[in-house]
Design an enzyme around this catalytic site. Structure first.
Site, PDB file in Angstrom:
ATOM      1  CE1 TYR A   1      12.154  31.977   3.703  1.00 30.96           C
ATOM      2  CE2 TYR A   1      12.382  29.588   3.605  1.00 30.96           C
ATOM      3  CZ  TYR A   1      12.121  30.796   2.982  1.00 30.96           C
ATOM      4  OH  TYR A   1      11.815  30.821   1.648  1.00 30.96           O
TER       5      TYR A   1
ATOM      6  NE  ARG B   1      -6.979  -0.121  10.458  1.00 36.02           N
ATOM      7  CZ  ARG B   1      -5.717  -0.244  10.058  1.00 36.02           C
ATOM      8  NH1 ARG B   1      -4.928   0.815  10.009  1.00 36.02           N
ATOM      9  NH2 ARG B   1      -5.225  -1.419   9.681  1.00 36.02           N
TER      10      ARG B   1
ATOM     11  CE  LYS C   1      -0.397  -0.313   5.005  1.00 38.00           C
ATOM     12  NZ  LYS C   1      -1.103  -1.021   6.083  1.00 38.00           N
TER      13      LYS C   1
ATOM     14  CG  HIS D   1      -4.014  -4.952  11.327  1.00 35.16           C
ATOM     15  ND1 HIS D   1      -2.872  -5.500  10.785  1.00 35.16           N
ATOM     16  CD2 HIS D   1      -3.736  -3.636  11.506  1.00 35.16           C
ATOM     17  CE1 HIS D   1      -1.944  -4.557  10.656  1.00 35.16           C
ATOM     18  NE2 HIS D   1      -2.441  -3.418  11.093  1.00 35.16           N
TER      19      HIS D   1
ATOM     20  NE  ARG E   1      -2.736  -8.281   7.040  1.00 39.15           N
ATOM     21  CZ  ARG E   1      -3.405  -8.791   8.078  1.00 39.15           C
ATOM     22  NH1 ARG E   1      -4.054  -9.930   7.949  1.00 39.15           N
ATOM     23  NH2 ARG E   1      -3.430  -8.158   9.228  1.00 39.15           N
TER      24      ARG E   1
ATOM     25  CB  CYS F   1      14.137  25.845   2.631  1.00 39.73           C
ATOM     26  SG  CYS F   1      15.354  26.909   3.412  1.00 39.73           S
ATOM     27  CG  MET F   2       8.796  23.658  -0.508  1.00 37.06           C
ATOM     28  SD  MET F   2       7.751  24.624  -1.597  1.00 37.06           S
ATOM     29  CE  MET F   2       6.758  25.533  -0.435  1.00 37.06           C
ATOM     30  CG  ASP F   3      12.033  23.914  -3.004  1.00 31.72           C
ATOM     31  OD1 ASP F   3      11.152  23.051  -3.077  1.00 31.72           O
ATOM     32  OD2 ASP F   3      11.827  25.136  -3.151  1.00 31.72           O
TER      33      ASP F   3
HETATM   34  C1  LIG Z   1      -0.309  -1.982   6.742  1.00 29.47           C
HETATM   35  C2  LIG Z   1      -0.903  -3.249   7.103  1.00 29.47           C
HETATM   36  C3  LIG Z   1      -0.119  -4.400   7.224  1.00 29.47           C
HETATM   37  C4  LIG Z   1       1.385  -4.372   7.157  1.00 29.47           C
HETATM   38  O1  LIG Z   1       1.885  -3.959   8.386  1.00 29.47           O
HETATM   39  P1  LIG Z   1       3.447  -3.967   8.685  1.00 29.47           P
HETATM   40  O2  LIG Z   1       3.561  -3.589  10.100  1.00 29.47           O
HETATM   41  O3  LIG Z   1       4.034  -2.942   7.776  1.00 29.47           O
HETATM   42  O4  LIG Z   1       3.924  -5.320   8.358  1.00 29.47           O
HETATM   43  C5  LIG Z   1      -0.757  -5.597   7.443  1.00 29.47           C
HETATM   44  N1  LIG Z   1      -2.098  -5.666   7.552  1.00 29.47           N
HETATM   45  C6  LIG Z   1      -2.893  -4.588   7.466  1.00 29.47           C
HETATM   46  C7  LIG Z   1      -4.359  -4.719   7.628  1.00 29.47           C
HETATM   47  C8  LIG Z   1      -2.325  -3.343   7.258  1.00 29.47           C
HETATM   48  O5  LIG Z   1      -3.110  -2.262   7.192  1.00 29.47           O
END
Ligand SMILES: *Cc1c(COP(=O)(O)O)cnc(C)c1O
Length: 370
Positions: free
Chosen positions: A249, A129, A34, A158, A210, A295-297
């Protein structure tokens, strides 16, 4: 590369991390790519994780899933986050699996028609969540979706504290196990572990893990992972300032002595947030302080010894770990790498060869008449 600020991603090391974690957990790997693979470039990271044996890719939204499909990825892809029932035809057409995350979503999906949609039921075991908090509402939604013709491909939860609270993780797992047993359905994909849980949490219920942040070598428990990402910029100008002169700045930094100040083309618009003022970066063997406001850049840095313009500076990498930087900024490594903006050129190492990817919009503007 015109602007000499770049992030290097060693895809060979990403691949190595997949192999290491897969060997440790002994389960299938869902690579969580993601947010453009945490800022590292999802199509590049995808290539590496798939070659290393990842079995599915997960993203957070329909947009991210479609971007991977548009790039030609044909394998399994799961959206972990919330989707709108309006997007179900798009999901089915593109063979994208999605989270069944609320009763309201399940009802809307069944009402608009969702035959053929692949669903992973999300169990909320304590994160609060998304997902179903109790077995009855989970079962109701499961039955509704199954009757509507969904392919019940998976079930997952999760962990919220796999890095800090193992008792909480055990309690969450118990809730998950009870949900899986309650549905008593032969889900092909059952998954609960994030990166940290992947390397320490052993359970007989889940059959996939995951993996997100550990693709990049960051892990609370496993110290044998490789570090694939580094962020570099370049000293473009060097000047001498007298004691008492101020920098940047707001004139927030005053030189205590006659000092050598370098200016580098990286700033908060690249993701190097202003809180980095006072932190140190690595230039030619020395840790050098970022003096004055970011700074920004651009940033100004006090050199410990004079170096020629053109000298490379490491923001994070072999000498400054992302974990250290995160601690100093009171944040987490995830935020640091996700914030590296699209303006920063990415260079990739893949099969030992270097590939530089120029800024996507630069390529586009060269190719089209505006
Ligand atoms: C982002 C996410 C993960 C990955 O988590 P890590 O800590 O980066 O391994 C796994 N499952 C869900 C639902 C997530 O949102």
């Amino acid at each position: 590369m015109y602007r000499t600020t770049w992030m290097e991603v060693d895809l060979d090391k990403v691949a190595e991390n997949v192999r290491t974690c897969k060997a440790i957990c002994g389960k299938r790997i869902i690579a969580v790519l993601k947010a453009d693979a945490y800022g590292c470039g999802d199509s590049h990271v995808a290539k590496a994780v798939l070659e290393a044996g990842a079995d599915m890719i997960a993203v957070s939204s329909v947009d991210e899933a479609l971007m991977l499909r548009n790039e030609g990825y044909e394998g399994g892809i799961l959206i972990l986050g919330m989707t709108s029932a309006d997007d179900i035809p798009t999901l089915i057409e593109n063979n994208i699996s999605t989270a069944g995350y609320s009763a309201q979503w399940a009802e809307a999906a069944a009402a608009r028609g969702c035959a053929g949609l692949k669903v992973h039921m999300k169990v909320d075991t304590g994160m609060n969540r998304i997902g179903f908090k109790d077995n009855e509402s989970l079962k109701q939604a499961f039955d509704l979706l199954q009757k509507a013709g969904c392919v019940m491909e998976g079930i997952f939860t999760h962990f919220c504290c796999a890095d800090t609270d193992l008792e909480m993780t055990d309690r969450q797992y118990e809730r998950f196990r009870s949900a899986v047993e309650y549905l008593n359905y032969p889900f092909p994909w059952i998954h609960c572990d994030n990166s940290d849980a992947t390397v320490f949490f052993k359970d007989p219920v889940s059959n996939a893990c995951r993996l997100g942040i550990s693709l990049y070598g960051i892990s609370t428990y496993e110290k044998s992972l490789a570090y694939p990402i580094s962020l570099y910029s370049t000293v473009m100008m060097v000047k001498h300032v007298k004691a008492g002169e101020t920098i940047g700045y707001g004139a927030t930094y005053t030189a205590k002595d006659d000092e050598i100040i370098a200016t580098l083309p990286i700033g908060y618009a690249d993701g190097l947030i202003r809180a980095n003022q006072g932190r140190k970066i690595w230039i030619d063997g020395q840790l050098c302080e970022i003096t004055g406001r970011v700074c920004m850049d651009q940033i100004m840095v006090r050199l410990e010894k004079e170096v020629p313009a053109g000298t490379t500076a490491e923001i994070f990498g072999p000498h400054i770990s992302i974990e250290t930087m995160a601690d100093e900024l009171h944040t987490i490594p995830y935020e640091i790498i996700c914030l590296i903006s699209g303006r920063v050129t990415r260079t990739y190492l893949w099969h030992g060869k270097q590939v530089t990817e120029e800024n996507a919009r630069l390529l586009k503007s060269e190719a089209t008449d505006i």
